[in-house]
Design a protein around this motif. Structure first.
Motif, PDB file in Angstrom:
ATOM      1  N   ASP A 319      -5.802   7.859 -37.855  1.00 36.45           N
ATOM      2  CA  ASP A 319      -7.246   7.619 -37.790  1.00 36.45           C
ATOM      3  C   ASP A 319      -7.564   6.611 -36.695  1.00 36.45           C
ATOM      4  O   ASP A 319      -8.695   6.527 -36.229  1.00 36.45           O
ATOM      5  N   PHE A 320      -6.549   5.853 -36.304  1.00 33.70           N
ATOM      6  CA  PHE A 320      -6.716   4.856 -35.251  1.00 33.70           C
ATOM      7  C   PHE A 320      -5.367   4.622 -34.594  1.00 33.70           C
ATOM      8  O   PHE A 320      -4.346   4.487 -35.275  1.00 33.70           O
ATOM      9  N   VAL A 321      -5.341   4.615 -33.271  1.00 33.63           N
ATOM     10  CA  VAL A 321      -4.129   4.335 -32.510  1.00 33.63           C
ATOM     11  C   VAL A 321      -4.293   2.967 -31.850  1.00 33.63           C
ATOM     12  O   VAL A 321      -5.165   2.789 -30.994  1.00 33.63           O
ATOM     13  N   PRO A 364      -7.943   8.439 -31.038  1.00 35.02           N
ATOM     14  CA  PRO A 364      -8.898   7.318 -31.068  1.00 35.02           C
ATOM     15  C   PRO A 364      -8.175   6.006 -30.770  1.00 35.02           C
ATOM     16  O   PRO A 364      -7.532   5.419 -31.639  1.00 35.02           O
ATOM     17  N   VAL A 365      -8.263   5.546 -29.547  1.00 35.08           N
ATOM     18  CA  VAL A 365      -7.435   4.443 -29.049  1.00 35.08           C
ATOM     19  C   VAL A 365      -8.190   3.117 -29.069  1.00 35.08           C
ATOM     20  O   VAL A 365      -9.358   3.041 -28.696  1.00 35.08           O
ATOM     21  N   GLY A 366      -7.489   2.070 -29.502  1.00 34.32           N
ATOM     22  CA  GLY A 366      -7.969   0.703 -29.358  1.00 34.32           C
ATOM     23  C   GLY A 366      -6.885  -0.126 -28.706  1.00 34.32           C
ATOM     24  O   GLY A 366      -5.706   0.226 -28.761  1.00 34.32           O
ATOM     25  N   ILE A 367      -7.271  -1.223 -28.089  1.00 36.59           N
ATOM     26  CA  ILE A 367      -6.311  -2.059 -27.357  1.00 36.59           C
ATOM     27  C   ILE A 367      -6.314  -3.483 -27.915  1.00 36.59           C
ATOM     28  O   ILE A 367      -7.373  -4.101 -28.036  1.00 36.59           O
ATOM     29  N   ALA A 368      -5.110  -3.966 -28.247  1.00 38.46           N
ATOM     30  CA  ALA A 368      -4.900  -5.385 -28.525  1.00 38.46           C
ATOM     31  C   ALA A 368      -4.239  -5.968 -27.286  1.00 38.46           C
ATOM     32  O   ALA A 368      -3.101  -5.631 -26.960  1.00 38.46           O
ATOM     33  N   ASP A 369      -4.954  -6.813 -26.586  1.00 43.57           N
ATOM     34  CA  ASP A 369      -4.544  -7.315 -25.272  1.00 43.57           C
ATOM     35  C   ASP A 369      -3.904  -8.686 -25.444  1.00 43.57           C
ATOM     36  O   ASP A 369      -4.595  -9.710 -25.474  1.00 43.57           O
TER      37      ASP A 369
END
Length: 523
Positions: A319-321, A364-369
């Motif tokens: 559901d979230f990458v 569905p991509v999110g980034i932890a920077d």
């Protein structure tokens, strides 16, 4: 006589009580904003009774507010630090007796008896152990400015002695530090920690009694050997009979509010989101980032569980990458360093390629920077901008400590799948303004210019320079926005405030009344 019809009442949005651990923008309104985008009514106490840097908060007033506002709520996410000490800063500097703080813990039992059907999601901090006076940010007792580094080193040796023993040289060093640090200062610092430990033990016991639906103990800034790490080990053991869906002791603290709000929402929706995590090449998930005492993969898995999700090992059903921008060498640098100038670095293009590939596959991509602490990786952000990906991802976080960033990205990422694209873009804009524009760029430039400004004031206490810094920051932020963002209507007017009278965080206010025009994903 013609028949008349009563207009049906509109369904009220579900109400969630949220008591943050202070009134910093990231603790309070930026966290609240995420859940409000889903249509929930997130109710927060008035700013004047929340803790800030100088006024540590008002526990009794917060308890009264909670009782008055809980009647029609569907869930409550509560900082126990606020309810017991007044705030996170209050937990580090208060002079309450042990009896006083334990009495406030027991109020949770009384509240639960009065509101037995209200789910309670509570988060507490295990007190931090700053490495130095500078790292303490004036948020420890005054003696920490002189003896902070010595106190930190003393606790390193205490913890190491328990885990693996000390060498002869280290034993002598520990004895020397015991003589060097004034006994009354060390007793004061350790005494406050003992109260905090007793509070957390009592909170674990309340969880065991089903007063809380979930309890998270967050390890505030710490290190692999430190007093925070030592206490966390013992508290985790004290709660070992509780499952991870009831209790966790986890790295970080500022991000736990969004995780528990996500958990509350997912529970109400009867959903358990699947989260897949992908790291940059190199050390990746084995990275032990700055301000933490464990591998980042362990912290992320804890965050996923805290948010009510489940970690999975492939992206196909996710559901979230969550894509994590680590440095290949496993080190964490500071965003304020001159090296963070946007120049291509080892791993930056490779990671941007990974993001592109996962987006092209429809994930569905999110980034932890987290290549840098306390701000974005400029090389990565420039790559995302050049490739047109800034508003194609679903979540982003690059602020404060690495665990703060990964946790916030998880909490936001498991919720945005239910949002309209325009709302997702608005949340991205909040993070880009704070983490990229301010933290990684404008803040550092202004910090180097502080000596140019009239009046007394330094980075950690701006004093007479506060207004001038805010005005200069506003101008530089406006310029940065014009050079890096599409022409959003909401960005036509920007104002920056410095609510805690220091440069570490800013409140970036954009025109909230104008209609926001968001670009489509294809533009």
């Amino acid at each position: 006589m013609p028949q008349t019809w009563a207009r049906p009442k509109e369904a009220q949005p579900p109400k969630i009580i949220f008591i943050p651990h202070d009134n910093r923008p990231i603790s309070d309104k930026q966290t609240k904003e995420v859940v409000e985008k889903l249509g929930y009514n997130v109710v927060v106490p008035p700013d004047e009774i929340l803790g800030n840097r100088e006024d540590w908060g008002h526990p009794d007033k917060l308890w009264s507010w909670l009782k008055e506002n809980s009647l029609d709520a569907q869930a409550a996410v509560i900082s126990s630090d606020s309810m017991i000490y007044g705030s996170l800063v209050g937990s580090r500097k208060h002079n309450y007796s042990k009896a006083e703080v334990i009495e406030r813990v027991n109020r949770f039992s009384q509240f639960h008896k009065t509101n037995p059907k209200l789910p309670l999601y509570v988060f507490s901090s295990i007190m931090r152990t700053p490495r130095s006076a500078e790292a303490s940010g004036y948020e420890e007792p005054p003696y920490y400015r002189k003896y902070g580094s010595d106190i930190f080193r003393y606790t390193v040796l205490q913890d190491k002695q328990e885990v693996e023993g000390l060498s002869r040289r280290e034993t002598k060093e520990k004895a020397f530090l015991e003589e060097l640090i004034p006994k009354n200062n060390l007793q004061d610092w350790l005494g406050r920690r003992e109260k905090n430990y007793a509070v957390n033990e009592a909170l674990i016991n309340l969880t065991r009694q089903s007063v809380f639906d979930y309890l998270a103990l967050g390890r505030d800034d710490n290190a692999p050997y430190s007093r925070t790490h030592l206490e966390s080990r013992h508290l985790a053991k004290a709660g070992k009979d509780l499952g991870k869906n009831e209790f966790q002791a986890m790295a970080g603290i500022d991000e736990i509010a969004i995780l528990l709000l996500a958990r509350a929402v997912n529970t109400m929706r009867h959903e358990v989101p699947y989260v897949y995590t992908r790291y940059n090449w190199g050390r990746g998930g084995n990275t032990v980032p700055a301000y933490s005492d464990e591998k980042i993969s362990e912290s992320i898995n804890s965050a996923i569980i805290a948010a009510g999700g489940t970690p999975i090992t492939t992206p196909q059903r996710a559901d979230f990458v969550l894509m994590v921008n680590t440095n290949p060498n496993g080190k964490t640098y500071e965003a304020g360093s001159r090296a963070n100038d946007g120049s291509e670095r080892e791993g930056s293009k490779y990671f941007a390629d990974l993001v592109s590939e996962h987006l092209s596959a429809g994930y569905p991509v999110g980034i932890a920077d987290i290549a840098y602490a306390n701000g974005a990786d400029n090389a990565l952000m420039d790559e995302l901008k050049k490739r047109g990906l800034l508003f194609k991802i679903r979540a982003y976080s690059g602020w404060n400590t690495p665990t703060n960033s990964t946790g916030f990205a998880v909490g936001e990422g498991v919720l945005v799948r239910h949002m309209k694209d325009a709302d997702v873009d608005e949340l991205l804009l909040t993070r880009y303004l704070d983490d990229w524009a301010y933290q990684a760029n404008v803040r550092n430039t202004i910090a180097r210019q502080l000596t140019w400004l009239r009046g007394d004031g330094v980075y950690g206490r701006l004093g007479d320079k506060r207004q001038a810094v805010a005005e200069r920051t506003t101008r530089m932020m406006t310029r940065f926005v014009g050079e890096n963002f599409p022409p959003f209507k909401s960005l036509e007017e920007i104002n920056v405030a410095l609510p805690w009278n220091r440069m570490f965080e800013a409140d970036v206010q954009r025109n909230p009344r104008r209609e926001i025009k968001f670009f489509s994903k294809s533009e």
